[in-house]
Design an enzyme around this catalytic site. Structure first.
Site, short mmCIF file in Angstrom:
data_model
loop_
_atom_site.label_atom_id
_atom_site.label_comp_id
_atom_site.label_asym_id
_atom_site.label_seq_id
_atom_site.Cartn_x
_atom_site.Cartn_y
_atom_site.Cartn_z
N CYS A 53 -54.46 28.55 -7.49
CA CYS A 53 -53.62 29.59 -8.05
C CYS A 53 -54.23 30.10 -9.36
O CYS A 53 -54.55 29.29 -10.24
CB CYS A 53 -52.23 29.03 -8.32
N CYS A 56 -51.66 29.02 -12.31
CA CYS A 56 -51.41 27.65 -12.78
C CYS A 56 -52.44 26.63 -12.35
O CYS A 56 -52.38 25.48 -12.77
CB CYS A 56 -50.03 27.19 -12.33
N CYS A 102 -46.65 30.64 -4.92
CA CYS A 102 -47.10 29.34 -5.41
C CYS A 102 -45.88 28.50 -5.78
O CYS A 102 -45.08 28.91 -6.62
CB CYS A 102 -48.00 29.52 -6.63
N CYS A 105 -45.74 27.44 -9.74
CA CYS A 105 -45.47 28.38 -10.84
C CYS A 105 -44.66 29.59 -10.41
O CYS A 105 -44.29 30.42 -11.26
CB CYS A 105 -46.77 28.83 -11.50
N CYS A 125 -52.02 36.17 4.28
CA CYS A 125 -52.71 37.35 3.77
C CYS A 125 -52.53 37.34 2.26
O CYS A 125 -51.43 37.62 1.76
CB CYS A 125 -52.09 38.59 4.42
FE FE Z 1 -49.31 28.81 -9.43
#
Ligand code: FE
Length: 136
Positions: A53, A56, A102, A105, A125
């Protein structure tokens, strides 16, 4: 490489996110934006490693699940772990899609569709702007 997550990410304020992320990343991760197709740095990216990510640092996808979807966005047939992402119903833009977020976060990653390859039949995607990459 450490697997430690960014412990403060879940409680970061929008001002803090704006300060941390560049404007394009902020628009995608925090405002559920979409990068233009074929514009992202990971569309034609084929190195072995881990996608994390960009907000984070949580591990989200592995290169072994990446495939060529022809969509213009990096595409994966499954997340690194089921717990890495959260799926949410997204009724924006006059249609119903499944948003991929995610879990650590809350950052917007992209959408998942049921037209992916085996073994899962799923197509995650994902915006390149939501990802960072680390070689294996
Ligand atoms: Fe994240």
């Amino acid at each position: 490489m450490t697997e430690t997550k960014d412990a403060g990410a879940a409680s970061r304020t929008e001002d803090q996110w704006r300060a941390q992320l560049d404007p394009d990343q902020y628009r995608v991760l925090r405002q559920a934006g979409t990068e233009p197709p074929w514009s992202g740095r990971f569309v034609d990216h084929h190195e072995d490693g881990t996608y994390r990510c960009a907000g984070c640092g949580a591990v989200l996808f592995g290169s072994s699940t990446k495939f060529e979807s022809g969509s213009g966005w990096p595409s994966f047939f499954e997340p690194a772990t089921a717990e890495a992402v959260e799926l949410r119903t997204d009724k924006s833009h006059g249609t119903v899609r499944t948003e991929v977020v995610c879990r650590a976060c809350g950052g917007h990653l992209g959408h998942v569709f049921d037209d992916g390859p085996q073994p899962t039949g799923q197509r995650y995607c994902i915006n390149s702007l939501s990802l960072d990459f680390a070689k294996e």
